[in-house]
Design an enzyme around this catalytic site. Structure first.
Site, PDB file in Angstrom:
ATOM      1  N   GLU A 157      84.358 114.552  57.544  1.00  0.00           N
ATOM      2  CA  GLU A 157      84.925 115.696  56.832  1.00  0.00           C
ATOM      3  C   GLU A 157      86.413 115.802  57.165  1.00  0.00           C
ATOM      4  OE1 GLU A 157      84.204 120.570  56.709  1.00  0.00           O
ATOM      5  OE2 GLU A 157      83.216 119.306  58.211  1.00  0.00           O
ATOM      6  N   GLU A 240      87.493 129.752  54.606  1.00  0.00           N
ATOM      7  CA  GLU A 240      86.488 129.958  55.637  1.00  0.00           C
ATOM      8  C   GLU A 240      86.786 131.302  56.294  1.00  0.00           C
ATOM      9  OE1 GLU A 240      84.963 125.656  57.254  1.00  0.00           O
ATOM     10  OE2 GLU A 240      86.762 126.494  58.192  1.00  0.00           O
TER      11      GLU A 240
END
Length: 379
Positions: A157, A240
């Site tokens: 990621e 986030e």
């Protein structure tokens, strides 16, 4: 009772007048009707399609508190983001918009997954709106895997933090800084128990930017956290949040993947195979300094467009300035990018560039080169 008689010409006139009135009424209704309503999603993993090609997802995976996102014509905004989680752990969610595939949910018409060695460029642009009364990051999430996987977590990621607000930090620890796509970033590396994570953190907030996602993919490959035969599976952009987050918005988003190279690394006629390019690296060395003149030859039968040559400078070496190409960053794993007007290497042709550098200790030359993500032989 006498019958009423209607002249045909009179009927035609009345009909024409009626049609004109109806058309005017329709135009008025169209002009005053509200635009198509935005779509609000509160389901935990609910999603919708925007622009006919991207997926907006709520993706509330780390909390049971309510979160809702409203998809707009060009992006989305966080309409509700209740609750909070500790800032020394994982965030509440990742409301986002993406191109590619995420847990079997693939955006319409996507070119992803695509083999890294076959991608010539992946331009993307973003415009964010931020809020002050929350703890969050604004970030891209780019997923890589050894297989063209569409149904779950990928191996590596890449996160690009455009902004961070509050006492939060990426997974792992900071391992240095790097210049990627013309900007300087903090680089963090670690793992979350499921996949490896490489994060690039902006030292100050970026509200909008257009860039090539492949710059970050190639930097990740250069660090050994992915391979050129791996696949790019999705390009995502969102937030986030750890605390609150209502009002955060992606005003606009675009992502394109140009597969200008071969998807088959075994094709011997393609410039992306190991035998299809050659690099000559000629140096002039003096105590503490050197120049390098580099020639890249395309041995394949097809041209190479938008060429980039990646290599690692030995320890202690640093680039001072370059000509006929840009070489970034100044040390470590670097990439030479073609100057305007010389971005194509014709089949059987070559391009040359050079740079001046400094060194400490004993002098050495790079031992490997990669043209647009695939290894070349050295002359």
């Amino acid at each position: 009772m006498p019958r009423l008689r209607h002249h045909p010409r009179t009927l035609r006139a009345v009909s024409a007048a009626l049609l004109t009135a109806l058309a005017a009424l329709a135009a008025l209704l169209t002009a005053t009707a509200p635009a198509q309503a935005d779509t609000t999603i509160c389901e935990q993993y609910g999603s919708t399609v925007i622009q006919g090609r991207y997926v907006v997802q709520n993706n509330r995976w780390g909390t049971s508190a309510t979160q809702c996102v409203t998809a707009t014509d060009s992006g989305f905004r966080v309409a509700q983001a209740d609750g909070s989680v500790p800032t020394n752990g994982a965030p509440k969610s990742y409301p986002s918009v993406f191109n590619g595939c995420h847990y079997t949910n693939c955006s319409p018409g996507t070119a992803l997954p695509a083999r890294i060695s076959g991608i010539s460029s992946a331009p993307s642009s973003i415009s964010y709106s931020y809020v002050a009364n929350a703890v969050y990051n604004a970030s891209y999430d780019i997923w890589l895997d050894p297989t063209p996987r569409t149904d779950g977590v990928n191996r590596t990621e890449i996160m690009i933090w455009f902004n961070r607000v509050g006492p939060i930090q990426p997974i792992g620890s900071q391992v240095g800084t790097a210049t990627v796509a013309g900007r300087t970033w903090e680089v963090w590396s670690g793992g979350n128990g499921t996949n490896d994570v490489l994060s690039f953190v902006a030292p100050s907030a970026i509200s909008s930017w257009s860039f090539d996602v492949m710059d970050f993919v190639r930097a990740t490959v250069a660090r050994g956290m992915a391979g050129n035969d791996w696949y790019l599976t999705s390009v995502q952009a969102g937030f986030e949040p750890w605390q609150n987050g209502a009002g955060l918005a992606v005003n606009s988003f675009s992502s394109t993947v140009n597969t200008g190279g071969s998807q088959n690394p075994g094709d011997p006629t393609d410039p992306g195979t190991p035998a299809a390019c050659t690099v000559s690296y000629a140096t002039n060395v003096w105590p503490g300094g050197f120049t390098a003149n580099v020639t890249v030859t395309n041995n394949g039968s097809a041209p190479v467009d938008g060429w980039r040559l990646a290599f690692a400078l030995p320890n202690g070496q640093s680039v001072v300035h370059a000509w006929n190409a840009s070489v970034t960053p100044s040390s470590g794993a670097v990439t030479a990018t073609a100057s305007a007007g010389s971005t194509r290497i014709a089949a059987g042709g070559s391009q040359s560039f050079g740079f001046q550098g400094t060194y400490s200790g004993s002098f050495a030359q790079p031992d490997a080169f990669q043209l647009n993500g695939t290894a070349c032989r050295t002359a």
